[in-house]
Write a protein that holds these residues in place. Structure first.
Motif, mmCIF file in Angstrom:
data_model
loop_
_atom_site.group_PDB
_atom_site.id
_atom_site.type_symbol
_atom_site.label_atom_id
_atom_site.label_comp_id
_atom_site.label_asym_id
_atom_site.label_seq_id
_atom_site.Cartn_x
_atom_site.Cartn_y
_atom_site.Cartn_z
ATOM 1 N N SER A 184 6.183 4.838 -1.244
ATOM 2 C CA SER A 184 6.426 3.288 -1.358
ATOM 3 C C SER A 184 7.222 3.037 -0.208
ATOM 4 O O SER A 184 8.525 3.533 -0.169
ATOM 5 C CB SER A 184 6.864 2.639 -2.670
ATOM 6 O OG SER A 184 7.197 1.592 -2.404
ATOM 7 N N ARG A 185 6.689 2.309 0.821
ATOM 8 C CA ARG A 185 7.609 2.167 2.055
ATOM 9 C C ARG A 185 9.041 1.462 1.529
ATOM 10 O O ARG A 185 10.019 1.593 2.245
ATOM 11 C CB ARG A 185 6.688 1.200 3.204
ATOM 12 C CG ARG A 185 7.568 1.105 4.479
ATOM 13 C CD ARG A 185 6.854 0.305 5.427
ATOM 14 N NE ARG A 185 7.575 0.254 6.583
ATOM 15 C CZ ARG A 185 7.050 0.705 7.765
ATOM 16 N NH1 ARG A 185 6.039 1.718 7.712
ATOM 17 N NH2 ARG A 185 7.720 0.690 8.796
ATOM 18 N N VAL B 169 9.261 9.558 -4.314
ATOM 19 C CA VAL B 169 7.898 9.890 -4.049
ATOM 20 C C VAL B 169 7.330 9.732 -5.109
ATOM 21 O O VAL B 169 7.893 9.579 -6.316
ATOM 22 C CB VAL B 169 7.704 11.657 -4.019
ATOM 23 C CG1 VAL B 169 8.144 12.478 -5.147
ATOM 24 C CG2 VAL B 169 6.503 12.054 -3.466
ATOM 25 N N SER C 126 -1.137 14.756 -5.945
ATOM 26 C CA SER C 126 -1.182 14.264 -4.721
ATOM 27 C C SER C 126 0.136 13.290 -4.488
ATOM 28 O O SER C 126 0.440 12.663 -5.484
ATOM 29 C CB SER C 126 -2.316 13.248 -4.518
ATOM 30 O OG SER C 126 -2.421 12.445 -3.402
ATOM 31 N N ASN D 255 4.153 10.586 -7.749
ATOM 32 C CA ASN D 255 3.117 11.751 -7.826
ATOM 33 C C ASN D 255 1.826 11.267 -8.715
ATOM 34 O O ASN D 255 1.827 10.620 -9.683
ATOM 35 C CB ASN D 255 3.788 12.887 -8.854
ATOM 36 C CG ASN D 255 4.679 13.565 -8.005
ATOM 37 O OD1 ASN D 255 4.564 14.156 -6.916
ATOM 38 N ND2 ASN D 255 5.862 13.763 -8.716
ATOM 39 N N ARG E 233 0.729 -1.472 0.021
ATOM 40 C CA ARG E 233 0.124 -0.014 -0.091
ATOM 41 C C ARG E 233 0.898 1.221 -0.025
ATOM 42 O O ARG E 233 1.831 1.289 0.722
ATOM 43 C CB ARG E 233 -0.813 -0.003 1.120
ATOM 44 C CG ARG E 233 -2.024 0.970 1.338
ATOM 45 C CD ARG E 233 -2.765 0.767 2.549
ATOM 46 N NE ARG E 233 -2.291 1.178 3.696
ATOM 47 C CZ ARG E 233 -2.077 2.644 4.193
ATOM 48 N NH1 ARG E 233 -2.735 3.746 3.380
ATOM 49 N NH2 ARG E 233 -1.617 2.911 5.325
ATOM 50 N N LEU E 234 0.664 2.222 -0.885
ATOM 51 C CA LEU E 234 1.304 3.467 -0.648
ATOM 52 C C LEU E 234 0.918 4.301 0.477
ATOM 53 O O LEU E 234 -0.319 4.413 0.858
ATOM 54 C CB LEU E 234 0.926 4.272 -1.977
ATOM 55 C CG LEU E 234 1.266 3.590 -3.257
ATOM 56 C CD1 LEU E 234 0.840 4.478 -4.541
ATOM 57 C CD2 LEU E 234 2.723 3.429 -3.432
ATOM 58 N N LEU E 235 1.848 5.029 0.955
ATOM 59 C CA LEU E 235 1.740 5.898 2.246
ATOM 60 C C LEU E 235 1.456 7.167 1.978
ATOM 61 O O LEU E 235 2.128 7.815 0.955
ATOM 62 C CB LEU E 235 2.873 5.415 3.165
ATOM 63 C CG LEU E 235 3.412 4.277 3.606
ATOM 64 C CD1 LEU E 235 4.450 4.060 4.185
ATOM 65 C CD2 LEU E 235 2.328 3.427 4.240
ATOM 66 N N THR E 236 0.724 7.852 2.692
ATOM 67 C CA THR E 236 0.448 9.270 2.541
ATOM 68 C C THR E 236 1.670 10.110 3.198
ATOM 69 O O THR E 236 2.389 9.583 3.895
ATOM 70 C CB THR E 236 -0.802 9.595 3.303
ATOM 71 O OG1 THR E 236 -0.654 9.618 4.652
ATOM 72 C CG2 THR E 236 -2.066 8.923 2.801
ATOM 73 N N ARG E 237 1.474 11.493 3.209
ATOM 74 C CA ARG E 237 2.698 12.306 3.477
ATOM 75 C C ARG E 237 2.600 12.148 5.037
ATOM 76 O O ARG E 237 3.727 12.189 5.909
ATOM 77 C CB ARG E 237 2.325 13.822 3.034
ATOM 78 C CG ARG E 237 3.337 14.712 3.566
ATOM 79 C CD ARG E 237 2.880 16.310 2.843
ATOM 80 N NE ARG E 237 2.673 16.120 1.732
ATOM 81 C CZ ARG E 237 3.178 16.449 0.724
ATOM 82 N NH1 ARG E 237 4.362 17.189 1.067
ATOM 83 N NH2 ARG E 237 3.136 16.569 -0.540
ATOM 84 N N ARG F 106 2.542 10.184 -2.888
ATOM 85 C CA ARG F 106 2.274 9.034 -2.146
ATOM 86 C C ARG F 106 3.704 8.541 -2.060
ATOM 87 O O ARG F 106 4.792 8.686 -2.948
ATOM 88 C CB ARG F 106 1.501 8.136 -2.528
ATOM 89 C CG ARG F 106 0.072 8.443 -2.642
ATOM 90 C CD ARG F 106 -0.602 8.344 -1.205
ATOM 91 N NE ARG F 106 -2.012 8.819 -1.317
ATOM 92 C CZ ARG F 106 -2.493 10.003 -1.004
ATOM 93 N NH1 ARG F 106 -1.741 10.738 -1.025
ATOM 94 N NH2 ARG F 106 -3.792 10.018 -1.046
ATOM 95 N N GLU G 255 1.558 9.543 7.025
ATOM 96 C CA GLU G 255 2.119 8.273 7.603
ATOM 97 C C GLU G 255 3.354 8.332 7.664
ATOM 98 O O GLU G 255 4.079 7.831 8.473
ATOM 99 C CB GLU G 255 1.505 7.110 6.675
ATOM 100 C CG GLU G 255 0.026 7.031 6.942
ATOM 101 C CD GLU G 255 -0.797 6.232 5.948
ATOM 102 O OE1 GLU G 255 -2.011 5.512 6.129
ATOM 103 O OE2 GLU G 255 -0.485 6.236 4.781
#
Length: 66
Positions: free
Chosen positions: A49-50, A35, A45, A37, A6-10, A47, A12
């Protein structure tokens, strides 16, 4: 079939790195934080990737003070 990460938000990412969310933009601009985009109408927006952020952190461990 393996489910993609799952992609993480700013927010998170900021919580995970224990920094203020405002500092994320500085890390992106000045230090090359990876990042993704995503276009969202007139705004963009971002997101994260961990695995790519973890790799980015590992590549900078040599520069951290002991």
């Amino acid at each position: 079939m393996e489910r993609p990460d799952r992609l993480l938000t700013r927010r998170e990412i900021a919580r995970w790195l224990r920094i203020r969310p405002e500092r994320i933009e500085v890390l992106i601009r000045d230090h090359g934080l990876p990042v993704i985009n995503l276009p969202r109408g007139k705004r963009r927006s971002v997101r994260f990737s961990r695995p790519s952020v973890e790799a980015w952190l590992r590549s900078r461990e040599d520069y951290l003070p002991e």
